[in-house]
Design an enzyme around this catalytic site. Structure first.
Site, PDB file in Angstrom:
ATOM      1  N   LYS A 186       0.831  -1.211   0.000  1.00  7.16           N
ATOM      2  CA  LYS A 186       0.000   0.000   0.000  1.00  7.16           C
ATOM      3  C   LYS A 186       0.866   1.261   0.000  1.00  7.16           C
ATOM      4  O   LYS A 186       0.473   2.271  -0.567  1.00  7.16           O
ATOM      5  CB  LYS A 186      -0.961  -0.003   1.198  1.00  7.16           C
ATOM      6  CG  LYS A 186      -2.103  -0.987   1.007  1.00  7.16           C
ATOM      7  CD  LYS A 186      -3.344  -0.575   1.776  1.00  7.16           C
ATOM      8  CE  LYS A 186      -4.499  -1.483   1.428  1.00  7.16           C
ATOM      9  NZ  LYS A 186      -5.652  -1.327   2.308  1.00  7.16           N
TER      10      LYS A 186
ATOM     11  N   LYS B 157      -2.395 -11.184  -6.698  1.00  6.27           N
ATOM     12  CA  LYS B 157      -3.712 -11.358  -6.074  1.00  6.27           C
ATOM     13  C   LYS B 157      -4.784 -10.533  -6.796  1.00  6.27           C
ATOM     14  O   LYS B 157      -4.512  -9.409  -7.206  1.00  6.27           O
ATOM     15  CB  LYS B 157      -3.572 -10.884  -4.618  1.00  6.27           C
ATOM     16  CG  LYS B 157      -4.818 -10.941  -3.799  1.00  6.27           C
ATOM     17  CD  LYS B 157      -4.595 -10.303  -2.423  1.00  6.27           C
ATOM     18  CE  LYS B 157      -4.740  -8.797  -2.451  1.00  6.27           C
ATOM     19  NZ  LYS B 157      -5.011  -8.169  -1.135  1.00  6.27           N
TER      20      LYS B 157
ATOM     21  N   LYS C 214      -9.447  -5.333  -5.466  1.00  6.77           N
ATOM     22  CA  LYS C 214     -10.427  -4.319  -5.863  1.00  6.77           C
ATOM     23  C   LYS C 214      -9.782  -2.977  -6.176  1.00  6.77           C
ATOM     24  O   LYS C 214     -10.417  -2.105  -6.753  1.00  6.77           O
ATOM     25  CB  LYS C 214     -11.511  -4.183  -4.789  1.00  6.77           C
ATOM     26  CG  LYS C 214     -11.002  -3.932  -3.390  1.00  6.77           C
ATOM     27  CD  LYS C 214     -12.106  -4.163  -2.350  1.00  6.77           C
ATOM     28  CE  LYS C 214     -11.533  -4.165  -0.938  1.00  6.77           C
ATOM     29  NZ  LYS C 214     -12.397  -4.704   0.077  1.00  6.77           N
TER      30      LYS C 214
END
Ligand code: TYM
Length: 344
Positions: free
Chosen positions: A125, A207, A210
């Protein structure tokens, strides 16, 4: 039997407890569904469950306020649309139970910088949001540990990407118990046998997420024709055999995992049925199975998401019941760490 004895027996008999949460950011994906949400429903009949919409976690990344509020209701509607029963499971917004933030802070004081530095989600992130590497993003795993430990949780249904965070929650529980005596239950993870890590349709070694481009994931609320289109353009390979080989055929292995998770068929059965028939046929079969699985959920979602009064009622009751459970743990924790009780 005395009342106290009866109450004690009830405690001993308490069913095992489950806690899990999903961040209300963007559209939920088939990965969220297979990795977590589907198991929420499967586990509901055997456990006492708390399922939270973890909005405090969501603001570690900058959110549009109106959009966030809408997404919280959307996730709650999806919880209900997969069939969770709010009379059985506590369904609520994390921010409505302030004890999450309180225990999060206390656990921050027992978490080492080195532990947080190792977290892969923080690294990912930080790379994605280089202009906003904030302290909340860094201490996110301690808040997640608080979510879990607050309710004396036995089992946490999650996808494989959350394993490292769960490990920290376990370590914090053990560390705290080691210093102060038994306070927290040390939780176990509950991972789906197939589909604990659903991969991106475009880069099947990453992965499904979203926060990536829409053609890389199936949204739980995607229309059937969109789902079919996305599966048809999923990256595979050129050797045309439907066999499960994550290393050499990650795209096909991912589609097989999805089909297996949704239909319950084994990899061998899938190979026997589709090998040699061409990837087009196989991809359409995966699309058909996923559409059949999601259509009833989508229909229920549409009804529930417009019923604001019902959603308010569920979230309010859920928060009240969750807060009552949380306060029991907080009383113990406050006393153990030496925070004076306030007598009103
Ligand atoms: P989140 O919101 O990213 O994802 C929600 C759940 O979906 C699972 N998941 C996947 N499973 C399989 N394949 C995928 N591609 C995939 N993508 C997501 C996640 O593992 C997760 O179970 N930190 C958590 C939210 C959280 C939480 C908690 C979970 C906060 N506190 C306490 C459990 C207990 C998260 O970001 O999940």
């Amino acid at each position: 039997m005395s009342e106290i004895k009866a109450a004690e027996n009830k405690l001993v008999e308490r069913r095992q407890r489950i806690f899990s949460g999903i961040q209300p950011t963007g559209t939920l994906t088939l990965g969220n569904y297979i990795g977590a949400l589907r198991n929420f429903k499967i586990l509901e009949s055997e456990y006492d469950c708390l399922y939270s919409i973890v909005d405090l976690h969501a603001i570690t990344v900058r959110q549009d306020a109106a959009e966030l509020r809408k997404n919280c209701l959307k996730v709650m509607s999806l919880y209900l649309a997969v069939g969770l029963d709010p009379e059985k499971s506590l369904i609520y917004f994390q921010s409505h139970v302030p004890a999450h933030a309180e225990l999060g802070w206390i656990l921050d004081c027992y978490t080492y910088m080195g532990e947080l530095n190792r977290m892969t989600q923080f690294k990912d992130k930080s790379a994605k949001h280089a202009d906003n590497i904030n302290a909340g993003l860094f201490t996110y795993p301690s808040l997640m540990a608080a979510d879990i430990l607050l309710y004396q949780t036995n089992l946490v249904p999650i996808g494989a990407d959350q394993k490292q965070h769960l490990e920290l929650a376990r370590n914090l529980a053990e560390r705290f118990n080691g210093v102060y005596g038994d306070t927290f239950i040390v939780p176990e993870g509950y991972f789906p046998k197939v589909g604990a890590r659903i991969m991106s349709l475009k880069e099947p070694t990453r992965k499904m997420s979203k926060s990536d481009a829409p053609d890389t994931y199936i949204g739980i609320l995607d229309e059937p024709n969109i789902i079919r289109k996305k599966f048809r353009s999923a990256v595979t390979d050129s050797d045309n055999s439907v066999v499960f080989d994550t290393e050499n055929k990650p795209g096909i292995a991912n589609l097989m995992s999805i089909l297996s998770a949704v239909t319950g068929k084994s990899m061998d059965q899938i190979t026997a049925e589709y090998d040699g028939r061409g990837y087009g046929v196989f991809k359409d079969a995966v699309a058909d199975a996923v559409i059949a699985e999601l259509e009833p959920i989508q229909a229920r979602f549409k009804e529930i998401n417009t019923d604001k009064a019902y959603l308010e009622e569920v979230m309010t009751k859920g928060a009240q019941r969750a807060a009552a459970l949380a306060s029991r743990t907080m009383l113990k924790v406050r006393r153990k760490v030496g925070l004076a009780a306030l007598k009103l």
